[in-house]
Scaffold this motif. Structure first.
Motif, short mmCIF file in Angstrom:
data_model
loop_
_atom_site.label_atom_id
_atom_site.label_comp_id
_atom_site.label_asym_id
_atom_site.label_seq_id
_atom_site.Cartn_x
_atom_site.Cartn_y
_atom_site.Cartn_z
N PRO A 146 0.82 -1.23 0.00
CA PRO A 146 0.00 0.00 0.00
C PRO A 146 0.85 1.28 0.00
O PRO A 146 0.51 2.25 -0.68
N GLY A 147 1.96 1.28 0.72
CA GLY A 147 2.84 2.44 0.74
C GLY A 147 3.52 2.65 -0.61
O GLY A 147 3.71 3.79 -1.04
N VAL A 148 3.88 1.58 -1.26
CA VAL A 148 4.49 1.68 -2.60
C VAL A 148 3.48 2.30 -3.57
O VAL A 148 3.83 3.20 -4.34
N LEU A 149 2.24 1.84 -3.50
CA LEU A 149 1.19 2.41 -4.36
C LEU A 149 0.95 3.88 -4.04
O LEU A 149 0.85 4.71 -4.94
N ARG A 150 0.88 4.19 -2.76
CA ARG A 150 0.63 5.57 -2.33
C ARG A 150 1.74 6.51 -2.79
O ARG A 150 1.49 7.64 -3.20
N ASP A 151 2.99 6.04 -2.73
CA ASP A 151 4.13 6.88 -3.06
C ASP A 151 4.49 6.90 -4.55
O ASP A 151 5.44 7.58 -4.95
N ALA A 152 3.76 6.16 -5.34
CA ALA A 152 4.06 6.08 -6.78
C ALA A 152 3.82 7.43 -7.45
O ALA A 152 2.91 8.17 -7.07
N PRO A 153 4.63 7.77 -8.44
CA PRO A 153 4.40 9.02 -9.18
C PRO A 153 3.01 9.02 -9.81
O PRO A 153 2.47 7.97 -10.16
N HIS A 154 2.45 10.20 -9.98
CA HIS A 154 1.09 10.30 -10.51
C HIS A 154 0.93 9.62 -11.86
O HIS A 154 -0.06 8.98 -12.12
N GLY A 155 1.88 9.75 -12.74
CA GLY A 155 1.79 9.11 -14.06
C GLY A 155 1.68 7.60 -13.96
O GLY A 155 0.96 6.97 -14.71
N VAL A 156 2.42 7.03 -13.02
CA VAL A 156 2.36 5.58 -12.82
C VAL A 156 1.03 5.20 -12.19
O VAL A 156 0.39 4.22 -12.59
#
Length: 161
Positions: A146-156
């Motif tokens: 969940p943290g990886v998803l939350r911190d992903a760049p907006h384009g990703v």
């Protein structure tokens, strides 16, 4: 006492002979220049059976834990091998591997296995460890995802939302 270099040579020879014996293949002897039957260890079939059972138990534990904790990931059905090539629901394999490492889990991201650097949506998860260790690995992945998803760049993030 056998020196380390001798041990490594003996181990390499054993692995080569065991591999050829299990496959029913002859191997080339560079000294005689002929193909010969491998040295046969009568325990090889039992070792192979035991190893197969161990790997199946690990695979089943890993598949079950992934289905329970990360159902959004696509997990392939495999009948052999030593790893699952799991498809993530976002192209964040490298970020996931880095985050999992901070929790003590060492894996390789998908791009490591692609000459062009692709496969960011894939994660290779070996099932060569005991089932309990594999379930713990999935717990770590589920905790950090969940943290990886939350911190992903907006384009990703836009790729999967």
């Amino acid at each position: 006492m056998v020196e380390e270099t001798q041990y490594l040579d003996l181990f390499d020879r054993y692995v080569s002979h065991a591999s050829h014996a299990l496959k029913g293949e002859r191997l080339f002897n560079p000294v005689t220049g002929k193909h010969e039957e491998p040295d046969h260890d009568p325990r090889l079939p039992e070792i192979a059976r035991h190893r197969g059972e161990f790997l199946r138990e690990g695979r089943d534990a890993l598949v079950s834990a992934l289905a329970e904790r990360l159902p959004e990931w696509r997990v392939p059905s495999v009948d052999g091998g030593v790893a699952l090539w799991v498809e993530l629901n976002a192209p964040l394999s490298s970020a996931l591997v880095l985050q999992a490492r901070t929790a003590g889990l060492l894996l390789s991201a998908g791009p490591r296995f692609a000459p062009d650097g692709g496969n960011e949506r894939h994660l290779r998860i070996p099932f060569t460890a005991p089932p309990g260790d594999l379930r713990r690995a999935v717990e770590i992945l589920a905790d950090v995802w969940p943290g990886v998803l939350r911190d992903a760049p907006h384009g990703v993030r836009d790729l999967w939302s």
